[in-house]
Design a protein around this motif. Structure first.
Motif, PDB file in Angstrom:
ATOM      1  N   VAL A  92      -3.981  59.282  30.290  1.00 46.62           N
ATOM      2  CA  VAL A  92      -4.991  59.883  31.155  1.00 46.62           C
ATOM      3  C   VAL A  92      -4.648  61.358  31.368  1.00 46.62           C
ATOM      4  O   VAL A  92      -3.562  61.693  31.845  1.00 46.62           O
ATOM      5  N   LEU A  93      -5.585  62.238  31.031  1.00 46.79           N
ATOM      6  CA  LEU A  93      -5.394  63.673  31.192  1.00 46.79           C
ATOM      7  C   LEU A  93      -6.058  64.195  32.454  1.00 46.79           C
ATOM      8  O   LEU A  93      -5.592  65.169  33.044  1.00 46.79           O
ATOM      9  N   LEU A  94      -7.147  63.563  32.857  1.00 46.57           N
ATOM     10  CA  LEU A  94      -7.883  63.991  34.045  1.00 46.57           C
ATOM     11  C   LEU A  94      -8.552  62.782  34.662  1.00 46.57           C
ATOM     12  O   LEU A  94      -9.240  62.023  33.973  1.00 46.57           O
ATOM     13  N   ASP A  95      -8.331  62.595  35.951  1.00 47.88           N
ATOM     14  CA  ASP A  95      -8.967  61.495  36.680  1.00 47.88           C
ATOM     15  C   ASP A  95      -9.622  62.077  37.920  1.00 47.88           C
ATOM     16  O   ASP A  95      -8.971  62.317  38.934  1.00 47.88           O
ATOM     17  N   ALA A  96     -10.935  62.335  37.803  1.00 51.92           N
ATOM     18  CA  ALA A  96     -11.680  62.933  38.915  1.00 51.92           C
ATOM     19  C   ALA A  96     -12.819  62.008  39.298  1.00 51.92           C
ATOM     20  O   ALA A  96     -13.970  62.176  38.890  1.00 51.92           O
ATOM     21  N   GLY A  97     -12.499  60.964  40.047  1.00 51.65           N
ATOM     22  CA  GLY A  97     -13.524  60.027  40.491  1.00 51.65           C
ATOM     23  C   GLY A  97     -14.086  59.247  39.321  1.00 51.65           C
ATOM     24  O   GLY A  97     -13.356  58.563  38.594  1.00 51.65           O
ATOM     25  N   PRO A  98     -15.412  59.359  39.082  1.00 50.06           N
ATOM     26  CA  PRO A  98     -16.021  58.601  37.975  1.00 50.06           C
ATOM     27  C   PRO A  98     -15.703  59.169  36.595  1.00 50.06           C
ATOM     28  O   PRO A  98     -15.991  58.545  35.585  1.00 50.06           O
ATOM     29  N   ILE A  99     -15.137  60.361  36.539  1.00 52.57           N
ATOM     30  CA  ILE A  99     -14.833  61.004  35.258  1.00 52.57           C
ATOM     31  C   ILE A  99     -13.358  60.817  34.947  1.00 52.57           C
ATOM     32  O   ILE A  99     -12.488  61.292  35.689  1.00 52.57           O
ATOM     33  N   THR A 100     -13.100  60.116  33.851  1.00 48.51           N
ATOM     34  CA  THR A 100     -11.731  59.900  33.401  1.00 48.51           C
ATOM     35  C   THR A 100     -11.612  60.389  31.962  1.00 48.51           C
ATOM     36  O   THR A 100     -12.289  59.869  31.066  1.00 48.51           O
ATOM     37  N   VAL A 101     -10.782  61.379  31.764  1.00 51.32           N
ATOM     38  CA  VAL A 101     -10.589  61.958  30.436  1.00 51.32           C
ATOM     39  C   VAL A 101      -9.243  61.492  29.909  1.00 51.32           C
ATOM     40  O   VAL A 101      -8.208  61.712  30.540  1.00 51.32           O
ATOM     41  N   THR A 102      -9.262  60.840  28.753  1.00 49.68           N
ATOM     42  CA  THR A 102      -8.044  60.350  28.127  1.00 49.68           C
ATOM     43  C   THR A 102      -7.889  60.976  26.745  1.00 49.68           C
ATOM     44  O   THR A 102      -8.815  61.591  26.214  1.00 49.68           O
ATOM     45  N   THR A 103      -6.714  60.787  26.181  1.00 51.00           N
ATOM     46  CA  THR A 103      -6.471  61.311  24.833  1.00 51.00           C
ATOM     47  C   THR A 103      -7.370  60.623  23.805  1.00 51.00           C
ATOM     48  O   THR A 103      -7.783  61.229  22.816  1.00 51.00           O
ATOM     49  N   GLY A 104      -7.684  59.344  24.028  1.00 50.87           N
ATOM     50  CA  GLY A 104      -8.571  58.635  23.117  1.00 50.87           C
ATOM     51  C   GLY A 104      -9.976  59.218  23.115  1.00 50.87           C
ATOM     52  O   GLY A 104     -10.606  59.340  22.058  1.00 50.87           O
ATOM     53  N   VAL A 105     -10.469  59.591  24.298  1.00 47.96           N
ATOM     54  CA  VAL A 105     -11.805  60.190  24.403  1.00 47.96           C
ATOM     55  C   VAL A 105     -11.836  61.534  23.680  1.00 47.96           C
ATOM     56  O   VAL A 105     -12.771  61.832  22.922  1.00 47.96           O
ATOM     57  N   LEU A 106     -10.819  62.361  23.919  1.00 51.62           N
ATOM     58  CA  LEU A 106     -10.795  63.677  23.281  1.00 51.62           C
ATOM     59  C   LEU A 106     -10.647  63.565  21.767  1.00 51.62           C
ATOM     60  O   LEU A 106     -11.241  64.350  21.011  1.00 51.62           O
ATOM     61  N   THR A 107      -9.861  62.584  21.300  1.00 54.53           N
ATOM     62  CA  THR A 107      -9.709  62.405  19.857  1.00 54.53           C
ATOM     63  C   THR A 107     -11.028  61.996  19.212  1.00 54.53           C
ATOM     64  O   THR A 107     -11.409  62.510  18.153  1.00 54.53           O
ATOM     65  N   SER A 108     -11.740  61.067  19.870  1.00 51.10           N
ATOM     66  CA  SER A 108     -13.043  60.640  19.350  1.00 51.10           C
ATOM     67  C   SER A 108     -14.040  61.786  19.356  1.00 51.10           C
ATOM     68  O   SER A 108     -14.791  61.981  18.391  1.00 51.10           O
ATOM     69  N   ALA A 109     -14.044  62.566  20.450  1.00 57.60           N
ATOM     70  CA  ALA A 109     -14.964  63.698  20.543  1.00 57.60           C
ATOM     71  C   ALA A 109     -14.639  64.755  19.494  1.00 57.60           C
ATOM     72  O   ALA A 109     -15.541  65.314  18.857  1.00 57.60           O
ATOM     73  N   LEU A 110     -13.341  65.016  19.302  1.00 57.38           N
ATOM     74  CA  LEU A 110     -12.937  66.009  18.307  1.00 57.38           C
ATOM     75  C   LEU A 110     -13.341  65.574  16.903  1.00 57.38           C
ATOM     76  O   LEU A 110     -13.858  66.379  16.109  1.00 57.38           O
ATOM     77  N   GLY A 111     -13.128  64.302  16.587  1.00 58.82           N
ATOM     78  CA  GLY A 111     -13.507  63.808  15.271  1.00 58.82           C
ATOM     79  C   GLY A 111     -14.996  63.908  15.026  1.00 58.82           C
ATOM     80  O   GLY A 111     -15.442  64.301  13.941  1.00 58.82           O
ATOM     81  N   LEU A 112     -15.797  63.590  16.043  1.00 55.95           N
ATOM     82  CA  LEU A 112     -17.256  63.652  15.894  1.00 55.95           C
ATOM     83  C   LEU A 112     -17.736  65.092  15.747  1.00 55.95           C
ATOM     84  O   LEU A 112     -18.589  65.396  14.908  1.00 55.95           O
ATOM     85  N   VAL A 113     -17.179  65.995  16.562  1.00 54.22           N
ATOM     86  CA  VAL A 113     -17.582  67.397  16.491  1.00 54.22           C
ATOM     87  C   VAL A 113     -17.227  68.000  15.133  1.00 54.22           C
ATOM     88  O   VAL A 113     -18.044  68.687  14.505  1.00 54.22           O
ATOM     89  N   LEU A 114     -16.004  67.754  14.676  1.00 53.49           N
ATOM     90  CA  LEU A 114     -15.587  68.292  13.373  1.00 53.49           C
ATOM     91  C   LEU A 114     -16.438  67.727  12.246  1.00 53.49           C
ATOM     92  O   LEU A 114     -16.783  68.442  11.299  1.00 53.49           O
ATOM     93  N   ARG A 115     -16.802  66.454  12.355  1.00 56.14           N
ATOM     94  CA  ARG A 115     -17.613  65.855  11.297  1.00 56.14           C
ATOM     95  C   ARG A 115     -19.019  66.458  11.293  1.00 56.14           C
ATOM     96  O   ARG A 115     -19.590  66.710  10.222  1.00 56.14           O
ATOM     97  N   VAL A 116     -19.580  66.691  12.464  1.00 60.88           N
ATOM     98  CA  VAL A 116     -20.906  67.322  12.534  1.00 60.88           C
ATOM     99  C   VAL A 116     -20.869  68.716  11.921  1.00 60.88           C
ATOM    100  O   VAL A 116     -21.744  69.099  11.133  1.00 60.88           O
ATOM    101  N   LEU A 117     -19.843  69.499  12.260  1.00 60.65           N
ATOM    102  CA  LEU A 117     -19.728  70.846  11.718  1.00 60.65           C
ATOM    103  C   LEU A 117     -19.506  70.823  10.205  1.00 60.65           C
ATOM    104  O   LEU A 117     -20.107  71.607   9.465  1.00 60.65           O
ATOM    105  N   ALA A 118     -18.638  69.918   9.751  1.00 62.87           N
ATOM    106  CA  ALA A 118     -18.335  69.853   8.321  1.00 62.87           C
ATOM    107  C   ALA A 118     -19.547  69.434   7.511  1.00 62.87           C
ATOM    108  O   ALA A 118     -19.734  69.891   6.377  1.00 62.87           O
TER     109      ALA A 118
END
Length: 266
Positions: A92-118
């Motif tokens: 867990v990188l950020l836990d602000a109430g209903p918003i929880t940011v984890t390394t798994g979320v960022l990895t998935s987001a990074l993979g999707l963004v890079l794939r869209v750009l590529a």
């Protein structure tokens, strides 16, 4: 004003290749990357695309001006994944109430963004270095596309600057009538929707008139046509398509060797 003409240096080695070859190479390179969902393969692909950019006669500033909608869309993807992703595994990188940011979320987001750009950047390179008329001619001559479709698409592509101009005229006409949203965001959104609907209606009417006029002038595709601008598909064009396949395979190979390859199916 929207520019529909090529912005790259026409004498660049890859810019002067056959339009169908460039389009085929972009499709081969892009859709090969859809086979994996890991971030490594698209990252390698983006590095390759940026490395070959000078061969298309484009500068990095020009590419940024052409691809800025992709960057905005990428931010939207990251925000959507952070807010609504179901997979919250990892630290867990950020836990602000209903918003929880984890390394798994960022990895998935990074993979999707890079794939869209590529996947999208090759298309940007092709259309930034290809004259629409040459593309239509090459589709008819080399890809055996129906002239009715190719010339109709060319006419629609040429009308893009008219849409931008008409959007400005609609906005000025509404302000002249006293229709202004001011600083109210809801009113701005409502006004945007009304203007977009008016633009859509105008585009449909103009497209209908254009289609009728083109059919009346013999662009219906039923009459044999001669060729005024010959588009030749050479050995160098075949090498471009083959090179795109090899480079896409190299990106997947790097992902497999590093152990990050995650097939889309399976």
């Amino acid at each position: 004003m929207i520019s529909t003409g090529p912005v790259g240096r026409a004498t660049a080695p890859l810019a002067r290749r056959n339009p169908v070859a460039k389009l085929a190479a972009a499709l081969v390179f892009s859709f090969t990357l859809v086979a994996t969902i890991d971030p490594v393969a698209p990252a390698v692909a983006i590095a390759i695309e940026l490395a070959v950019l000078p061969l298309f006669g484009l500068g990095y500033g020009t590419l940024a001006r052409r691809a800025w909608p992709l960057l905005i869309g990428s931010l939207g993807i990251v925000l959507t994944m952070v807010l609504f992703a179901a997979d919250r595994t990892g630290a867990v990188l950020l836990d602000a109430g209903p918003i929880t940011v984890t390394t798994g979320v960022l990895t998935s987001a990074l993979g999707l963004v890079l794939r869209v750009l590529a996947v999208a950047l090759p298309g940007v390179l092709v259309f930034a270095t290809t004259d629409p008329t040459d593309l239509a001619d090459a589709l008819i001559q080399n890809a055996r596309v129906s002239s009715r479709f190719a010339l109709g698409a060319l006419a629609a592509f040429r009308m893009l600057p008219l849409l931008a101009t008409e959007w400005q005229l609609l906005g000025m006409a509404r302000r002249a009538r006293g229709v202004d949203a001011g600083r109210n965001p809801i009113a701005r959104l409502r006004l945007f929707g009304a203007t977009a609907f008016a633009l859509l209606v105008g585009a449909i009417r103009r497209g209908t008139r254009l289609a009728t006029a083109m059919d009346a002038r013999g662009f219906d595709g039923g009459t044999p046509r001669t060729v005024a601008r010959r588009q030749r598909f050479t050995v160098a064009d075949t090498a471009l398509v083959a090179g795109a396949a090899v480079l896409a395979g190299a990106a997947l190979t790097v992902s497999i060797l590093l152990g990050t390859f995650q097939p889309l199916l399976g």
